[in-house]
Design a protein around this motif. Structure first.
Motif, PDB file in Angstrom:
ATOM      1  N   GLU A 151       0.827  -1.206   0.000  1.00  0.00           N
ATOM      2  CA  GLU A 151       0.000   0.000   0.000  1.00  0.00           C
ATOM      3  C   GLU A 151       0.861   1.257   0.000  1.00  0.00           C
ATOM      4  O   GLU A 151       1.795   1.402   0.788  1.00  0.00           O
ATOM      5  N   THR A 152       0.535   2.172  -0.889  1.00  0.00           N
ATOM      6  CA  THR A 152       1.204   3.470  -0.966  1.00  0.00           C
ATOM      7  C   THR A 152       0.155   4.571  -1.045  1.00  0.00           C
ATOM      8  O   THR A 152      -1.013   4.332  -1.326  1.00  0.00           O
ATOM      9  N   ASN A 153       0.600   5.806  -0.830  1.00  0.00           N
ATOM     10  CA  ASN A 153      -0.300   6.953  -0.795  1.00  0.00           C
ATOM     11  C   ASN A 153       0.189   8.036  -1.751  1.00  0.00           C
ATOM     12  O   ASN A 153       1.389   8.212  -1.957  1.00  0.00           O
ATOM     13  N   TYR A 154      -0.743   8.759  -2.341  1.00  0.00           N
ATOM     14  CA  TYR A 154      -0.413   9.899  -3.185  1.00  0.00           C
ATOM     15  C   TYR A 154      -1.586  10.873  -3.170  1.00  0.00           C
ATOM     16  O   TYR A 154      -2.696  10.547  -2.716  1.00  0.00           O
ATOM     17  N   ALA A 155      -1.360  12.074  -3.644  1.00  0.00           N
ATOM     18  CA  ALA A 155      -2.422  13.061  -3.815  1.00  0.00           C
ATOM     19  C   ALA A 155      -2.833  13.073  -5.280  1.00  0.00           C
ATOM     20  O   ALA A 155      -2.007  13.296  -6.171  1.00  0.00           O
ATOM     21  N   ASP A 156      -4.099  12.793  -5.518  1.00  0.00           N
ATOM     22  CA  ASP A 156      -4.675  12.797  -6.866  1.00  0.00           C
ATOM     23  C   ASP A 156      -5.238  14.189  -7.123  1.00  0.00           C
ATOM     24  O   ASP A 156      -6.293  14.550  -6.595  1.00  0.00           O
ATOM     25  N   GLY A 189       1.020  12.587  -0.967  1.00  0.00           N
ATOM     26  CA  GLY A 189      -0.269  12.598  -0.298  1.00  0.00           C
ATOM     27  C   GLY A 189      -0.202  13.143   1.115  1.00  0.00           C
ATOM     28  O   GLY A 189       0.803  13.720   1.545  1.00  0.00           O
ATOM     29  N   ALA A 190      -1.316  12.933   1.844  1.00  0.00           N
ATOM     30  CA  ALA A 190      -1.436  13.482   3.198  1.00  0.00           C
ATOM     31  C   ALA A 190      -1.273  12.424   4.284  1.00  0.00           C
ATOM     32  O   ALA A 190      -1.289  12.766   5.458  1.00  0.00           O
ATOM     33  N   VAL A 191      -1.133  11.156   3.904  1.00  0.00           N
ATOM     34  CA  VAL A 191      -1.031  10.075   4.888  1.00  0.00           C
ATOM     35  C   VAL A 191       0.446   9.807   5.143  1.00  0.00           C
ATOM     36  O   VAL A 191       1.127   9.144   4.354  1.00  0.00           O
ATOM     37  N   GLU A 192       0.960  10.287   6.251  1.00  0.00           N
ATOM     38  CA  GLU A 192       2.398  10.294   6.496  1.00  0.00           C
ATOM     39  C   GLU A 192       2.972   8.925   6.833  1.00  0.00           C
ATOM     40  O   GLU A 192       4.177   8.709   6.675  1.00  0.00           O
ATOM     41  N   ASN A 193       2.146   7.992   7.291  1.00  0.00           N
ATOM     42  CA  ASN A 193       2.675   6.678   7.677  1.00  0.00           C
ATOM     43  C   ASN A 193       2.740   5.697   6.511  1.00  0.00           C
ATOM     44  O   ASN A 193       3.012   4.517   6.704  1.00  0.00           O
ATOM     45  N   LEU A 194       2.483   6.172   5.282  1.00  0.00           N
ATOM     46  CA  LEU A 194       2.586   5.331   4.089  1.00  0.00           C
ATOM     47  C   LEU A 194       3.595   5.934   3.130  1.00  0.00           C
ATOM     48  O   LEU A 194       3.722   7.161   3.031  1.00  0.00           O
ATOM     49  N   PRO A 195       4.315   5.105   2.372  1.00  0.00           N
ATOM     50  CA  PRO A 195       5.266   5.635   1.395  1.00  0.00           C
ATOM     51  C   PRO A 195       4.559   6.307   0.231  1.00  0.00           C
ATOM     52  O   PRO A 195       3.419   5.958  -0.102  1.00  0.00           O
ATOM     53  N   TYR A 196       5.230   7.274  -0.364  1.00  0.00           N
ATOM     54  CA  TYR A 196       4.720   7.964  -1.543  1.00  0.00           C
ATOM     55  C   TYR A 196       4.774   7.016  -2.740  1.00  0.00           C
ATOM     56  O   TYR A 196       5.793   6.375  -2.993  1.00  0.00           O
ATOM     57  N   THR A 197       3.697   6.930  -3.490  1.00  0.00           N
ATOM     58  CA  THR A 197       3.579   5.976  -4.588  1.00  0.00           C
ATOM     59  C   THR A 197       4.707   6.122  -5.602  1.00  0.00           C
ATOM     60  O   THR A 197       5.286   5.129  -6.061  1.00  0.00           O
ATOM     61  N   ALA A 198       5.055   7.355  -5.954  1.00  0.00           N
ATOM     62  CA  ALA A 198       6.094   7.576  -6.970  1.00  0.00           C
ATOM     63  C   ALA A 198       7.485   7.198  -6.479  1.00  0.00           C
ATOM     64  O   ALA A 198       8.406   7.042  -7.289  1.00  0.00           O
ATOM     65  N   ASP A 199       7.653   7.030  -5.164  1.00  0.00           N
ATOM     66  CA  ASP A 199       8.928   6.557  -4.636  1.00  0.00           C
ATOM     67  C   ASP A 199       9.022   5.037  -4.667  1.00  0.00           C
ATOM     68  O   ASP A 199      10.126   4.487  -4.645  1.00  0.00           O
ATOM     69  N   ARG A 200       7.891   4.361  -4.676  1.00  0.00           N
ATOM     70  CA  ARG A 200       7.865   2.894  -4.660  1.00  0.00           C
ATOM     71  C   ARG A 200       7.767   2.299  -6.068  1.00  0.00           C
ATOM     72  O   ARG A 200       8.340   1.236  -6.344  1.00  0.00           O
ATOM     73  N   PHE A 201       7.060   2.974  -6.968  1.00  0.00           N
ATOM     74  CA  PHE A 201       6.842   2.454  -8.318  1.00  0.00           C
ATOM     75  C   PHE A 201       7.420   3.415  -9.351  1.00  0.00           C
ATOM     76  O   PHE A 201       7.452   4.631  -9.139  1.00  0.00           O
ATOM     77  N   GLU A 205       6.695   0.803 -14.643  1.00  0.00           N
ATOM     78  CA  GLU A 205       5.825  -0.157 -13.972  1.00  0.00           C
ATOM     79  C   GLU A 205       4.374   0.311 -13.935  1.00  0.00           C
ATOM     80  O   GLU A 205       3.447  -0.492 -14.087  1.00  0.00           O
ATOM     81  N   VAL A 206       4.195   1.605 -13.739  1.00  0.00           N
ATOM     82  CA  VAL A 206       2.846   2.163 -13.563  1.00  0.00           C
ATOM     83  C   VAL A 206       2.702   3.390 -14.470  1.00  0.00           C
ATOM     84  O   VAL A 206       3.008   4.517 -14.066  1.00  0.00           O
ATOM     85  N   PRO A 207       2.240   3.205 -15.705  1.00  0.00           N
ATOM     86  CA  PRO A 207       2.024   4.356 -16.594  1.00  0.00           C
ATOM     87  C   PRO A 207       1.060   5.360 -15.959  1.00  0.00           C
ATOM     88  O   PRO A 207       0.053   4.984 -15.354  1.00  0.00           O
ATOM     89  N   GLY A 208       1.389   6.626 -16.073  1.00  0.00           N
ATOM     90  CA  GLY A 208       0.543   7.670 -15.520  1.00  0.00           C
ATOM     91  C   GLY A 208       0.920   8.100 -14.125  1.00  0.00           C
ATOM     92  O   GLY A 208       0.326   9.048 -13.594  1.00  0.00           O
ATOM     93  N   ILE A 209       1.916   7.449 -13.515  1.00  0.00           N
ATOM     94  CA  ILE A 209       2.294   7.801 -12.157  1.00  0.00           C
ATOM     95  C   ILE A 209       2.950   9.174 -12.103  1.00  0.00           C
ATOM     96  O   ILE A 209       3.074   9.785 -11.026  1.00  0.00           O
ATOM     97  N   ASP A 210       3.369   9.680 -13.250  1.00  0.00           N
ATOM     98  CA  ASP A 210       3.924  11.024 -13.329  1.00  0.00           C
ATOM     99  C   ASP A 210       2.897  12.030 -13.853  1.00  0.00           C
ATOM    100  O   ASP A 210       3.232  13.155 -14.214  1.00  0.00           O
ATOM    101  N   GLY A 211       1.619  11.615 -13.893  1.00  0.00           N
ATOM    102  CA  GLY A 211       0.549  12.466 -14.397  1.00  0.00           C
ATOM    103  C   GLY A 211       0.172  12.107 -15.823  1.00  0.00           C
ATOM    104  O   GLY A 211       0.950  11.486 -16.556  1.00  0.00           O
ATOM    105  N   PHE A 212      -1.026  12.481 -16.235  1.00  0.00           N
ATOM    106  CA  PHE A 212      -1.476  12.160 -17.594  1.00  0.00           C
ATOM    107  C   PHE A 212      -2.676  13.019 -17.962  1.00  0.00           C
ATOM    108  O   PHE A 212      -3.287  13.687 -17.113  1.00  0.00           O
TER     109      PHE A 212
END
Length: 401
Positions: A151-156, A189-201, A205-212
């Motif tokens: 599980e990872t967190n990001y701001a959409d 994102g705003a959830v500090e106890n989870l890693p940032y998605t763009a740091d994990r993937f 691996e995940v198209p669109g993780i840099d925006g689209f």
């Protein structure tokens, strides 16, 4: 707080359009209900606060306008100020607006419009315009076996619009065309106890993780014998659509969505019991499809045992069964309300394609819903679903399907 609820008769001139129109009497009945806000969801966590609901009644003593300012607190987003408004000037025309701003990351500005008053009520138009930032978004990876451990967190952060027009070409059959634009940016994102998605993937691996950007056009057919668009008690509904996104129109990638959905509403005992079922299939085809443009399950309208966007792949198969039971009708603060209990079962899975579906890929989410229904327009709901990650609680407006 209940002691502060009241019913007032307000001169109509003090409630200008769009709060009232020619369908309202003079004076206008306004019911004010202060309520606590106690909400919880898997992605956002616990939210506490308060709101005041102003229910404005038309000449038929129906709630035709709802205004609800609120303030709440969440440990991830801080303090949030929200203004929500729903306007139902006629059964064939309505609009909603939501304005919300948090002290940390989150904000939401939305406007929804629906009008079916054109060409002798054969043409229905819909518009949805939005700009929001959701700091609670999650990504676990692709496929049905994505793990809670990933599980990872990001701001959409998004803005865009969805437009559609449907014309009744035969009785109960509507031809629908639509246009959709979506600009997405991915931020911490705003959830500090989870890693940032763009740091994990990675982007590979995940198209669109840099925006689209998505710019898509849709065509579909809808069959409906429902007795009400927003609060059906009987009838059948079926929809099939194709949507295409092309780079030549500004999209980040070229791909296609194919979707079919059927719903049925079967009443018993003068609609005191309503058996509701939905079956839906979605397929996404293309290369380098952004992760948020693929087939997604999870959340208050699909798999209610999980948070939003929990499972992502190239297709999904979903079945929802729900029994809506009217326990009693009760007038609360001079508002006639149906109180419902709704045991439900959600069953669904994501997969590469339907022929590759496996039995052990399906998620089985039993649960129980509680509903307060103010006919003909307003539904407040609490749904509690159970998934493998634990229980999930959703609080919101409107039926889930």
């Amino acid at each position: 707080m209940a002691l502060t609820a009241c019913t007032s008769m307000v001169p109509r001139q003090r409630l200008p359009y769009p709060l009232t129109d020619e369908n309202f009497g003079d004076p206008v009945k306004v019911v004010t209900i202060p309520l606590p806000v106690i909400a919880s969801s898997p992605n956002e966590g616990v939210t506490l606060g308060a709101l005041s609901a102003f229910l404005i009644h038309n000449a038929k003593d129906e709630v035709s306008t709802l205004i609800a300012p609120q303030i709440n607190y969440n440990q991830n987003f801080g303090t949030t100020f929200t203004f929500y408004g729903a306007f139902f000037p006629s059964p064939d025309r309505n609009w909603e607006t939501n304005l919300s701003k948090s002290t940390r990351v989150n904000e939401d500005y939305e406007l929804r419009l629906r009008d079916k008053t054109f060409f002798d009520k054969k043409l229905e138009t819909n518009a949805f315009i939005y700009d929001f930032s959701d700091g609670s978004a999650r990504f676990f990876g692709f496929q049905s076996d994505s793990s809670k451990d990933d599980e990872t967190n990001y701001a959409d952060k998004e803005y865009g619009f969805t437009l559609s027009a449907g014309y009744e070409i035969w009785p109960h059959i509507q031809l629908v065309v639509g246009e959709r634009f979506r600009k997405v940016r991915i931020r911490p994102g705003a959830v500090e106890n989870l890693p940032y998605t763009a740091d994990r993937f990675t982007v590979a691996e995940v198209p669109g993780i840099d925006g689209f950007t998505a710019h898509a056009q849709k065509i579909g057919l809808v069959y409906s014998t429902l007795d009400s668009r927003d609060m059906p008690t009987r009838g059948l509904y079926a929809r099939a659509s194709i949507e295409g996104s092309g780079k030549f129109l500004g999209s980040s990638a070229g791909y296609r969505h194919y979707e079919v959905e059927t719903k049925g509403y079967f009443p018993l005992g003068k609609a005191r019991y309503i058996s509701v079922g939905r079956l839906a299939y979605n397929q996404t085809l293309g290369n380098d499809v952004p992760f948020l443009e693929r087939s997604i399950l999870g959340g208050e309208t699909t798999l209610r045992g999980y948070g939003r966007n929990r499972f992502i792949d190239s297709s999904y198969l979903l079945c929802n069964l729900e029994e809506r039971i009217r326990l009693f009708r009760w007038s609360v603060f001079n508002v006639n309300t149906d109180w419902e209990l709704a045991p439900f079962i959600d069953l669904g899975a994501v997969m590469e394609s339907l022929d590759k579906a496996k039995t052990n890929s399906f998620e089985f989410n039993p649960g129980l819903g509680f509903r307060a229904v103010v006919r003909p327009n307003i539904v407040g709901r609490v749904d509690i679903g159970i998934g493998k990650d634990g229980p999930a609680v959703f609080v919101g407006l409107g039926y889930p399907f």
